[in-house]
Design a protein around this motif. Sequence first.
Motif, PDB file in Angstrom:
ATOM      1  N   ASP A 106       0.850  -1.191   0.000  1.00  0.00           N
ATOM      2  CA  ASP A 106       0.000   0.000   0.000  1.00  0.00           C
ATOM      3  C   ASP A 106       0.884   1.239   0.000  1.00  0.00           C
ATOM      4  O   ASP A 106       1.493   1.583   1.012  1.00  0.00           O
ATOM      5  CB  ASP A 106      -0.912  -0.016   1.230  1.00  0.00           C
ATOM      6  N   THR A 108      -0.400   4.242  -1.287  1.00  0.00           N
ATOM      7  CA  THR A 108      -1.328   5.293  -1.706  1.00  0.00           C
ATOM      8  C   THR A 108      -0.873   6.668  -1.209  1.00  0.00           C
ATOM      9  O   THR A 108      -1.140   7.681  -1.862  1.00  0.00           O
ATOM     10  CB  THR A 108      -2.750   4.993  -1.205  1.00  0.00           C
ATOM     11  N   ASP A 109      -0.200   6.725  -0.066  1.00  0.00           N
ATOM     12  CA  ASP A 109       0.287   8.011   0.426  1.00  0.00           C
ATOM     13  C   ASP A 109       1.312   8.611  -0.536  1.00  0.00           C
ATOM     14  O   ASP A 109       1.389   9.835  -0.687  1.00  0.00           O
ATOM     15  CB  ASP A 109       0.926   7.847   1.808  1.00  0.00           C
ATOM     16  N   ARG A 110       2.068   7.743  -1.196  1.00  0.00           N
ATOM     17  CA  ARG A 110       3.128   8.207  -2.086  1.00  0.00           C
ATOM     18  C   ARG A 110       2.650   8.335  -3.527  1.00  0.00           C
ATOM     19  O   ARG A 110       2.951   9.321  -4.215  1.00  0.00           O
ATOM     20  CB  ARG A 110       4.309   7.247  -2.013  1.00  0.00           C
ATOM     21  N   HIS A 111       1.917   7.334  -4.007  1.00  0.00           N
ATOM     22  CA  HIS A 111       1.551   7.275  -5.427  1.00  0.00           C
ATOM     23  C   HIS A 111       0.089   7.628  -5.706  1.00  0.00           C
ATOM     24  O   HIS A 111      -0.271   7.856  -6.860  1.00  0.00           O
ATOM     25  CB  HIS A 111       1.819   5.872  -5.974  1.00  0.00           C
ATOM     26  N   GLY A 112      -0.763   7.609  -4.685  1.00  0.00           N
ATOM     27  CA  GLY A 112      -2.179   7.838  -4.914  1.00  0.00           C
ATOM     28  C   GLY A 112      -2.828   6.642  -5.591  1.00  0.00           C
ATOM     29  O   GLY A 112      -2.319   5.516  -5.534  1.00  0.00           O
ATOM     30  N   VAL A 113      -3.948   6.877  -6.256  1.00  0.00           N
ATOM     31  CA  VAL A 113      -4.662   5.796  -6.922  1.00  0.00           C
ATOM     32  C   VAL A 113      -4.127   5.617  -8.341  1.00  0.00           C
ATOM     33  O   VAL A 113      -3.392   6.461  -8.860  1.00  0.00           O
ATOM     34  CB  VAL A 113      -6.182   6.064  -6.957  1.00  0.00           C
ATOM     35  N   GLY A 115      -3.519   5.580 -12.224  1.00  0.00           N
ATOM     36  CA  GLY A 115      -3.746   6.709 -13.118  1.00  0.00           C
ATOM     37  C   GLY A 115      -4.527   6.399 -14.374  1.00  0.00           C
ATOM     38  O   GLY A 115      -4.999   7.317 -15.051  1.00  0.00           O
ATOM     39  N   LYS A 140      -6.329  -0.607  -2.161  1.00  0.00           N
ATOM     40  CA  LYS A 140      -6.907   0.740  -2.104  1.00  0.00           C
ATOM     41  C   LYS A 140      -6.449   1.593  -3.283  1.00  0.00           C
ATOM     42  O   LYS A 140      -7.072   2.599  -3.600  1.00  0.00           O
ATOM     43  CB  LYS A 140      -6.536   1.424  -0.790  1.00  0.00           C
ATOM     44  N   HIS A 141      -5.346   1.210  -3.924  1.00  0.00           N
ATOM     45  CA  HIS A 141      -4.897   1.925  -5.120  1.00  0.00           C
ATOM     46  C   HIS A 141      -5.963   1.915  -6.216  1.00  0.00           C
ATOM     47  O   HIS A 141      -5.918   2.741  -7.135  1.00  0.00           O
ATOM     48  CB  HIS A 141      -3.621   1.286  -5.659  1.00  0.00           C
ATOM     49  N   LYS A 144     -10.613   4.544  -6.943  1.00  0.00           N
ATOM     50  CA  LYS A 144     -10.568   5.891  -7.501  1.00  0.00           C
ATOM     51  C   LYS A 144     -11.810   6.677  -7.089  1.00  0.00           C
ATOM     52  O   LYS A 144     -12.937   6.191  -7.226  1.00  0.00           O
ATOM     53  CB  LYS A 144     -10.464   5.830  -9.020  1.00  0.00           C
TER      54      LYS A 144
END
Length: 320
Positions: A106, A108-113, A115, A140-141, A144
């Motif tokens: 996980d 998500t804090d670094r890369h988000g969802v 693209g 969770k990635h 969106k």
Amino acid sequence: MRSISGKIVAAGALCAVVVGSAGFAAEKGPVPPRGAVADHVIVISIDGLRPDVIEPYRARVLQRLMSEGAYSLDAQTVYPSKTLPSHTSMLTGVPPEVHGVTWNTDQTDRHGVVGVPTVFELAKAQGFTTAAFFSKAKLKHLQKPGSLDHTQAPTLLDVMSAQRTVEDATRYMQFRRPSLLFVHIAEPDAAGHSFGWLTAPYRLAVRRADAAVGEILEAADRAYGRGRYTVIVTADHGGHGRDHGTDHGDDMQIPWIAWGAGVQQGRLGPDIRTMDTAATVLWLLGVTGPANIEGQAVAAAYTPSARMLADRATGVIVAP
């Protein structure tokens, strides 16, 4: 297996992030459009399920779906054969080289969802209702914003039990009847990492996952009506020893099973890829995929009349 199962159940019971409606009570809203082949499509991913164990482990539900539907035990996942890259390809129709997700934690804090467009995003844009029940926090990635009417995944701990995931998914199905439903079952992968693939605990986990699929189908019969929905059951990867992620056949080979409305019986060829799941879902609903989608609808799994309806709705003729 009791100890590992207990840890997974505890993780699911302690924490889950839910996006969408907080309650499951029925509510009125716009009527979703009709799907091309079926109004309701369910995708079930059994994490770490090797196709060569379905028969010897007596996975009765999966065996019934194979007998009554269309299936391949020679489908292929993507490399690296890991949970997050594979599920991203499964639900976007593009390989890791395109979606860019090559890590398996996980972040998500670094890369988000992710693209690139997901099947949830594309279906939602056409008015379909969507829901996803993930049993691992790393997925969770794929949540969106705006693409899912309802979604949940673990937060503080890594894995949610099939019992919790399926219970929540079937309860949601009863009240909301989503057009597109995704359910992720994690037990076989957890047992494989803890005890090894092809061990007794792994066999037990496969049987539990098989029973969970049966519960989902029973709930779908109640929610949608028997014969009025289509199901795809697959996996993200296999495994060997206590790990996966290589290009070894035991890691790369996955099952792919289609069952329900529009499906014709028979064994499918070995050329199915996990990216084809996304393309098939969109095709069944009558949604045209993006120009860069690399997956192809598995048209050979469906009847000539179903293929005609899907081809007409998408404007794309898919060869069986």
